[in-house]
Scaffold this motif. Structure first.
Motif, mmCIF file in Angstrom:
data_model
loop_
_atom_site.group_PDB
_atom_site.id
_atom_site.type_symbol
_atom_site.label_atom_id
_atom_site.label_comp_id
_atom_site.label_asym_id
_atom_site.label_seq_id
_atom_site.Cartn_x
_atom_site.Cartn_y
_atom_site.Cartn_z
ATOM 1 N N SER A 8 1.933 7.194 -6.440
ATOM 2 C CA SER A 8 0.810 8.019 -6.969
ATOM 3 C C SER A 8 0.755 9.341 -6.312
ATOM 4 C CB SER A 8 -0.380 7.277 -6.504
ATOM 5 O OG SER A 8 -0.436 5.848 -7.049
ATOM 6 N N ARG B 219 0.933 -1.247 0.017
ATOM 7 C CA ARG B 219 0.112 -0.003 0.066
ATOM 8 C C ARG B 219 0.899 1.372 0.056
ATOM 9 N NH1 ARG B 219 -5.303 1.291 2.398
ATOM 10 N NH2 ARG B 219 -5.544 -1.002 2.650
ATOM 11 N N GLN C 282 2.489 1.969 -3.464
ATOM 12 C CA GLN C 282 1.607 2.349 -4.377
ATOM 13 C C GLN C 282 0.912 3.800 -4.017
ATOM 14 O OE1 GLN C 282 -1.801 -0.072 -5.282
ATOM 15 N NE2 GLN C 282 -0.554 -1.696 -5.611
ATOM 16 N N TYR D 102 -9.137 3.345 -2.717
ATOM 17 C CA TYR D 102 -8.291 2.059 -2.665
ATOM 18 C C TYR D 102 -8.774 0.890 -1.499
ATOM 19 C CZ TYR D 102 -3.415 0.153 -2.302
ATOM 20 O OH TYR D 102 -2.505 -0.752 -2.109
ATOM 21 N N PRO D 103 -8.354 -0.140 -2.029
ATOM 22 C CA PRO D 103 -7.848 -0.765 -2.990
ATOM 23 C C PRO D 103 -8.508 -1.211 -4.171
ATOM 24 C CG PRO D 103 -8.335 -2.296 -1.348
ATOM 25 C CD PRO D 103 -8.846 -1.207 -0.750
ATOM 26 N N LEU E 246 -4.840 4.275 -9.673
ATOM 27 C CA LEU E 246 -4.800 5.079 -8.443
ATOM 28 C C LEU E 246 -4.036 6.483 -9.201
ATOM 29 C CD1 LEU E 246 -4.874 5.359 -5.448
ATOM 30 C CD2 LEU E 246 -2.645 4.280 -5.603
ATOM 31 N N ARG F 292 -6.289 0.927 -7.815
ATOM 32 C CA ARG F 292 -4.922 0.721 -7.305
ATOM 33 C C ARG F 292 -4.027 0.741 -8.660
ATOM 34 N NH1 ARG F 292 -7.755 -3.971 -6.561
ATOM 35 N NH2 ARG F 292 -7.120 -6.018 -7.778
ATOM 36 N N ASP F 293 -2.772 0.566 -8.409
ATOM 37 C CA ASP F 293 -1.802 0.490 -9.487
ATOM 38 C C ASP F 293 -1.863 1.811 -10.457
ATOM 39 O OD1 ASP F 293 -0.951 -1.915 -8.407
ATOM 40 O OD2 ASP F 293 -2.505 -3.257 -9.384
#
Length: 294
Positions: free
Chosen positions: A53, A46, A49, A263-264, A271, A267-268
């Motif tokens: 971001s 977490r 990420q 989130y989640p 996000l 995500r990735d």
């Protein structure tokens, strides 16, 4: 120092999910979304990420997994378990995490006790609440003692959908639970807030309506004319609908639009795109926050 804070980020502690599962509440939806639990590996993922971001801090919540057990007394146990676990996750990295606690509604007395524990012992920023519970608005007058205590604590309250259907529908149930039901919940919450004069009665609460207030900014301006002068804030999670986010910003101003990512579930790469959309709306407010950290 100003930080860029994600106000709509979920964490479902393993002990809480296991307790609900053991007592018959379906938690499959939350179990299937990594990295949503509080294991060290998932928290590290977490944080990575967040860094990738441009998110400085997440205010964690365990919605929409509200405790709904029978007998109702077990809900107090469940809420306490969730809150203790959330506080433990925050203590692991308090510079990056804060949290909003869970309450055992509709039990007002138990909720008042848990709120005292949350704010005075665990250091929560506030609570997360569903817009309605068992067909009754959580702004109903029966909850006034709870709001009075939240007001005294100057607490944040994030209104997050419970995934309920809003009245009769010709659509199949699975089609409206979240895609339509959540929007209806948030829209109704805004209208209920205005009708109950909540901003005047409890001016020290920081109310945050998730999903940019649902569809409230598509309504006749006279219907929601009190929004601009209310204390309502809105998170920026609109499931990629940038036009809805800009509608909200035009009604209430960019300072009352807060970053919210979901989130989640988001995500990735998604996000980072969600944060980019927020930056496009927040503009100078976001740039000033980032500049202050340099």
């Amino acid at each position: 120092m100003t930080t860029v804070t994600d106000w709509h980020a979920h964490l479902w502690p393993r002990a809480y999910v296991d307790f609900l599962d053991a007592h018959g509440q379906d938690c499959r939806h939350q179990r299937g979304v990594p990295p949503g639990d509080d294991s060290p590996a998932m928290l590290r993922r977490r944080l990575q990420q967040m860094d990738d971001s441009g998110i400085d801090r997440q205010v964690l919540n365990a919605a929409a997994l509200y405790p709904g057990l029978a007998p109702p007394g077990r809900n107090a146990q469940a809420a306490r378990l969730a809150n203790e676990a959330m506080a433990e996750a925050v203590r692991a990295d308090p510079s990056r995490f804060a949290f909003l606690g869970m309450l055992p509604l509709p039990l007002v007395a138990d909720s008042l006790r848990e709120l005292d524990h949350l704010m005075n012992r665990l250091g929560a920023r506030g609570v997360v609440l569903p817009p309605a519970l068992h067909g009754t608005s959580t702004l109903d007058s029966q909850y006034d003692p709870l709001y009075a205590q939240l007001d005294r604590a100057r607490a944040a309250v994030l209104y997050h959908p419970a995934g309920s259907r809003a009245g009769p529908s010709l659509c199949p149930p699975d089609a409206v639970t979240w895609s339509v039901g959540a929007i209806a919940e948030q829209t109704t919450l805004v209208l209920d807030w205005l009708a109950a004069d909540m901003s005047d009665r409890f001016p020290c609460i920081r109310p945050i309506v998730s999903r940019a207030g649902g569809a409230c900014f598509l309504l006749d301006p006279d219907t929601v004319q009190g929004v601009a002068t209310s204390t309502l804030c809105f998170d920026s999670h609109t499931q990629g609908n940038a036009a809805a986010l800009h509608l909200a910003e035009r009604q209430v101003g960019r300072r009352r639009i807060l970053l919210g990512t979901d989130y989640p579930f988001v995500r990735d790469a998604r996000l980072a795109e969600t944060v980019r959309q927020f930056r496009a709306v927040a503009g100078d407010v976001y740039r000033a926050a980032r500049a202050s950290r340099r």
